[in-house]
Scaffold this active site. Structure first.
Site, PDB file in Angstrom:
ATOM      1  N   GLY A   8      -2.254   8.013 -44.610  1.00  0.00           N
ATOM      2  CA  GLY A   8      -2.283   8.559 -45.508  1.00  0.00           C
ATOM      3  C   GLY A   8      -2.800   6.629 -46.247  1.00  0.00           C
TER       4      GLY A   8
ATOM      5  CG  ASP B 186      -0.892  15.515 -37.911  1.00  0.00           C
ATOM      6  OD1 ASP B 186      -1.502  15.058 -39.038  1.00  0.00           O
ATOM      7  OD2 ASP B 186       0.103  15.630 -38.267  1.00  0.00           O
TER       8      ASP B 186
ATOM      9  CB  CYS C 273       1.367  15.571 -46.419  1.00  0.00           C
ATOM     10  SG  CYS C 273       1.870  15.099 -45.078  1.00  0.00           S
ATOM     11  CB  THR C 274       0.870  19.401 -40.909  1.00  0.00           C
ATOM     12  OG1 THR C 274       0.261  18.086 -40.836  1.00  0.00           O
ATOM     13  CG2 THR C 274      -0.871  19.653 -42.069  1.00  0.00           C
ATOM     14  CG  HIS C 275       4.087  14.216 -41.118  1.00  0.00           C
ATOM     15  ND1 HIS C 275       2.159  14.337 -41.159  1.00  0.00           N
ATOM     16  CD2 HIS C 275       4.328  13.787 -40.259  1.00  0.00           C
ATOM     17  CE1 HIS C 275       2.123  13.448 -39.763  1.00  0.00           C
ATOM     18  NE2 HIS C 275       3.321  13.219 -39.307  1.00  0.00           N
TER      19      HIS C 275
ATOM     20  CB  CYS D 227      -4.508  15.785 -41.023  1.00  0.00           C
ATOM     21  SG  CYS D 227      -4.114  14.835 -41.163  1.00  0.00           S
ATOM     22  CG  ASN D 228      -3.138  18.956 -46.189  1.00  0.00           C
ATOM     23  OD1 ASN D 228      -3.075  19.399 -46.715  1.00  0.00           O
ATOM     24  ND2 ASN D 228      -2.119  19.275 -45.411  1.00  0.00           N
ATOM     25  CB  THR D 229      -4.700  12.239 -44.513  1.00  0.00           C
ATOM     26  OG1 THR D 229      -3.052  12.595 -45.526  1.00  0.00           O
ATOM     27  CG2 THR D 229      -5.163  11.048 -45.143  1.00  0.00           C
TER      28      THR D 229
HETATM   29  N1  DGL Z   1       0.193  15.069 -41.584  1.00  0.00           N
HETATM   30  C1  DGL Z   1      -1.183  14.204 -42.103  1.00  0.00           C
HETATM   31  C2  DGL Z   1      -1.400  15.174 -43.843  1.00  0.00           C
HETATM   32  O1  DGL Z   1      -1.041  16.161 -43.665  1.00  0.00           O
HETATM   33  C3  DGL Z   1      -0.034  13.064 -43.074  1.00  0.00           C
HETATM   34  C4  DGL Z   1       0.287  11.934 -42.230  1.00  0.00           C
HETATM   35  C5  DGL Z   1      -0.093  10.673 -42.407  1.00  0.00           C
HETATM   36  O2  DGL Z   1      -0.351   9.972 -43.687  1.00  0.00           O
HETATM   37  O3  DGL Z   1      -1.052  10.392 -40.896  1.00  0.00           O
HETATM   38  O4  DGL Z   1      -1.858  14.021 -44.577  1.00  0.00           O
END
Ligand code: DGL
Length: 276
Positions: free
Chosen positions: A51, A18, A196-198, A82-84
């Protein structure tokens, strides 16, 4: 499809990747299904947050850091937690590298299938909600739901701050969450996709600050199931997972971050200057 492993009895090596700490929400689920594996948790902290990166820059960056990590760690499988990154770079990763990649993309299909009010929101980074990949998921899988896309500027950074013990106000979180809650013709949003995984790092606070109760969808258990589809289940021989965090910056963690990673069972013994 099962992967061919170098030795059938050796525990697999799994690299979870990530931009930062959000992938820990996926890591903790994957460890549950493969408690025998050897894990590398790889953070591109030098480039966080993803992001806010331009798409061509991010594609090049992810291919570049992945190349370095694959060369050093030689995993049997990579989880892009990480979705992004996943909504942008998965095709290029799969084209360039041989190792299997499991991605993390907005859980729009199960969310819409489970919604009773047919009002669903997708909360992700501004980049993820603007991606064509996400728009296509909605076109294909909305199943009659009205889907509200909510791009958050700050929630990933707030989640990192909270995890490492910094104060994060309820007001700051509530302001990012509020646009997810819609009402139409007497119906209210009943499902929010955490894209978003956060964000699952803040789940307790999201539940507390929600104007009304909703089902927050965390895709991590489904990703863990995909890992066992590819690698098979743990061999049950009692081997215990090992986990180590590596930082693209090579800086290693301060005390707050070190303690947070230790709570997830990750060691952080990174040799000075070793960004991989
Ligand atoms: N954890 C990331 C996600 O799932 C994004 C966080 C970032 O902006 O780096 O999209």
């Amino acid at each position: 499809m099962m992967c061919s492993m170098s030795s059938p009895s050796a525990p697999p090596a799994i690299l979870v990747f990530d931009s930062g700490l959000g992938g820990l929400t996926v890591y903790r689920e994957v460890v549950k299904v493969r408690p025998d594996a050897n894990f590398i948790y790889a953070l591109d902290d030098a480039f966080f947050p993803y992001g806010r990166r331009e798409e061509p820059v991010l594609v090049e960056r992810v291919l570049d850091v992945m190349d370095g990590w694959l060369t050093v760690h030689r995993p049997d499988l990579v989880v892009v937690a990480c979705n992004t990154a996943s909504t942008l770079v998965l095709p290029q990763l799969r084209a360039r590298f041989q190792v299997p990649f499991v991605g993390t993309v907005p859980a729009i299909k199960p969310a819409c299938a489970g919604s009773k009010t047919k009002l669903v929101s997708v909360l992700g980074t501004e980049a993820t909600v603007s991606r064509e990949y996400t728009r296509a998921l909605i076109r294909d899988f909305a199943q009659g739901c009205a889907v509200t896309l909510v791009g958050s500027q700050r929630l990933a950074e707030l989640a990192e701050a909270a995890l490492t013990g910094e104060p994060v106000s309820d007001d700051a979180i509530a302001a990012e969450l509020a646009p997810c809650f819609a009402e139409a013709d007497g119906a209210r949003t009943d499902t929010v996709v955490l894209a978003c995984t956060h964000y699952p790092l803040l789940l307790d606070r999201l539940q507390k600050l929600a104007p009304w109760p909703v089902n927050f969808i965390d895709p991590a258990p489904a990703i863990a199931r995909r890992v066992t589809d590819l690698l098979g289940p743990a061999d049950g021989g009692g081997a215990k997972a090992t986990g180590r965090a590596v930082f693209s910056s090579g800086r290693g963690p301060g005390p707050g971050l070190g303690a947070a990673l230790a709570r997830f069972g990750l060691e952080t013994g990174v040799p000075a200057g070793a960004g991989v």
